[in-house]
Design an enzyme around this catalytic site. Sequence first.
Site, PDB file in Angstrom:
ATOM      1  N   ASN A  48      38.609 -39.102  62.995  1.00 22.44           N
ATOM      2  CA  ASN A  48      39.585 -38.020  63.101  1.00 22.44           C
ATOM      3  C   ASN A  48      40.987 -38.431  62.661  1.00 22.44           C
ATOM      4  O   ASN A  48      41.853 -37.584  62.506  1.00 22.44           O
ATOM      5  CB  ASN A  48      39.601 -37.456  64.523  1.00 22.44           C
ATOM      6  CG  ASN A  48      38.297 -36.726  64.825  1.00 22.44           C
ATOM      7  OD1 ASN A  48      37.508 -36.450  63.912  1.00 22.44           O
ATOM      8  ND2 ASN A  48      38.050 -36.444  66.085  1.00 22.44           N
TER       9      ASN A  48
ATOM     10  N   CYS B 196      30.533 -23.464  64.441  1.00 23.74           N
ATOM     11  CA  CYS B 196      29.463 -24.462  64.606  1.00 23.74           C
ATOM     12  C   CYS B 196      29.009 -24.352  66.065  1.00 23.74           C
ATOM     13  O   CYS B 196      29.418 -23.462  66.807  1.00 23.74           O
ATOM     14  CB  CYS B 196      29.987 -25.862  64.287  1.00 23.74           C
ATOM     15  SG  CYS B 196      31.362 -26.336  65.331  1.00 23.74           S
TER      16      CYS B 196
ATOM     17  N   ARG C 263      35.547 -21.806  65.947  1.00 22.85           N
ATOM     18  CA  ARG C 263      36.413 -22.653  65.112  1.00 22.85           C
ATOM     19  C   ARG C 263      37.298 -21.817  64.175  1.00 22.85           C
ATOM     20  O   ARG C 263      37.269 -21.986  62.959  1.00 22.85           O
ATOM     21  CB  ARG C 263      35.585 -23.658  64.317  1.00 22.85           C
ATOM     22  CG  ARG C 263      34.579 -24.459  65.097  1.00 22.85           C
ATOM     23  CD  ARG C 263      35.162 -25.371  66.145  1.00 22.85           C
ATOM     24  NE  ARG C 263      35.957 -26.454  65.655  1.00 22.85           N
ATOM     25  CZ  ARG C 263      35.489 -27.646  65.279  1.00 22.85           C
ATOM     26  NH1 ARG C 263      34.199 -27.843  65.290  1.00 22.85           N
ATOM     27  NH2 ARG C 263      36.290 -28.600  64.872  1.00 22.85           N
TER      28      ARG C 263
ATOM     29  N   ARG D 197      27.680 -38.462  61.178  1.00 21.59           N
ATOM     30  CA  ARG D 197      28.962 -37.875  60.764  1.00 21.59           C
ATOM     31  C   ARG D 197      30.136 -38.684  61.296  1.00 21.59           C
ATOM     32  O   ARG D 197      31.190 -38.741  60.692  1.00 21.59           O
ATOM     33  CB  ARG D 197      29.077 -36.434  61.264  1.00 21.59           C
ATOM     34  CG  ARG D 197      28.116 -35.466  60.625  1.00 21.59           C
ATOM     35  CD  ARG D 197      28.473 -34.040  60.939  1.00 21.59           C
ATOM     36  NE  ARG D 197      29.852 -33.733  60.546  1.00 21.59           N
ATOM     37  CZ  ARG D 197      30.358 -32.492  60.546  1.00 21.59           C
ATOM     38  NH1 ARG D 197      29.613 -31.479  60.941  1.00 21.59           N
ATOM     39  NH2 ARG D 197      31.605 -32.277  60.174  1.00 21.59           N
TER      40      ARG D 197
END
Length: 416
Positions: A23, A116, A121, A397
């Site tokens: 992130n 998602c 989102r 991911r």
Amino acid sequence: MSCLEVVGGNSLYGEGTIQGSKNAILPMMAAALLTKEEVLLSNCPNISDVICMIDIMKDIGVQVVKQEHNLLIHAKDILNVTIKEEYGKRMRASVILASILLAREHKVKFPYPGGCTIGARPIDLHIQALEKMNVQFQEEEKFIVGNTLGFCGADIYFSFPSVGATQQAILAGVLAKGTTRIYNAAREPEVWTLCDMLNKMGARILGAGTKCLCIEGVECLHGIEYQVPCDRIVAQTYLCAAAGCGGEITLHTDCVMQMKMVMNMLQEMGVEIKSNPNMVCCKRKGQLKNIPKVKTAVYPGFPTDMQSIFLALLSIGEGTGVVEEEIFESRYACVPELKKMGADIRIVEQCAIVKGKRKLCGADVEAKDLRGGAALILAGLEAEGITRIKGGEYILRGYESLESELGQFGAKIRWM
Ligand code: EPZ
């Protein structure tokens, strides 16, 4: 769909280091496109979200070379202002490139980032901020098209301290005409890192890490070599793995100060934690005791990204614990899977009520998102027997070779 097999029942022992932060690096890669000079990011994690961002950058004409944990980015030219739908679907965070393409090419076309499993989102805060900075948007079927004659500084008031929207506004402000002030900005460490990297590239950002940022637009930014900080969520995942399985692990990482909330909660559950600014040692002694309430919050509160992983821990703790998810509206996709392993969890509105059990049992389960997948791995390590986890690609991911990273501590995890 890639599948993981986890053998439960082993305690974890040993020492390790922590990968670069997912992130943090994604907005940093975007920032690298704001200069025509070379940018070298070291400690780049080998994760699929980074590969996706590299694919997008190459698709718009940027030169990117990844060698081991070094990422060399050279955005001499931008050849295309459209972010393909397939990329927007693969990674919502690609929306961060909107401000970059508008700053460089005064135009952007990107797919509406769908929701998602953790929530809808929306990107309304991103759009509102950029519209205030002289961008006009319109919808074109499944795409959003933005145009500008150039970013103008503005006062941005966020109704919610969105991490992504704060980063979007910062990236728009650094080369804007005039000054941009951001009120109710996100204070996550990844926002601070982005500001630090941009300032070292020649930007003028004041207030990094606070709720109020002031950005004085500059003419241009220069290249830089910058080290990606450790991933605080990965580090806390490993601490929770040791707390759940028993044993003692030591992590060498510079993100200890950012993990205090979770470290404190583990101590309240009876886990022994010792730390200094560059190391944290976690030792599980005896039965875990569940803490009555865990409420997710923006930084420096309890991180929403640790919520699913904490559910796996509370599932084997003594007593009842309540988790309240305050950031995303539906971040409990892993609960039905944990229940297949014998966890006693009830969802009531935004809360998960967990009655701890002595043991979970291995089962065939499916990951539905990144952190939920990590939670299933922890539950599999805690359980008796074998757990097979479908949807392992979600875990790739954000976790670099989690099976060998946890394997170094004695965890038995393999790809099937
Ligand atoms: C970042 O997502 C992280 N992702 C997330 O990590 C993390 O969970 C989240 O911040 C919160 O800490 C990256 O940094 C790539 P937000 P982001 O905008 O920026 C609402 C992981 O597992 N919102 O702070 O998307 C939103 O719906 C991922 O590593 C709006 O309403 O998070 C959510 O409820 C998951 N409108 C809340 O704000 C907007 O325009 C927090 O979202 C934007 C957000």
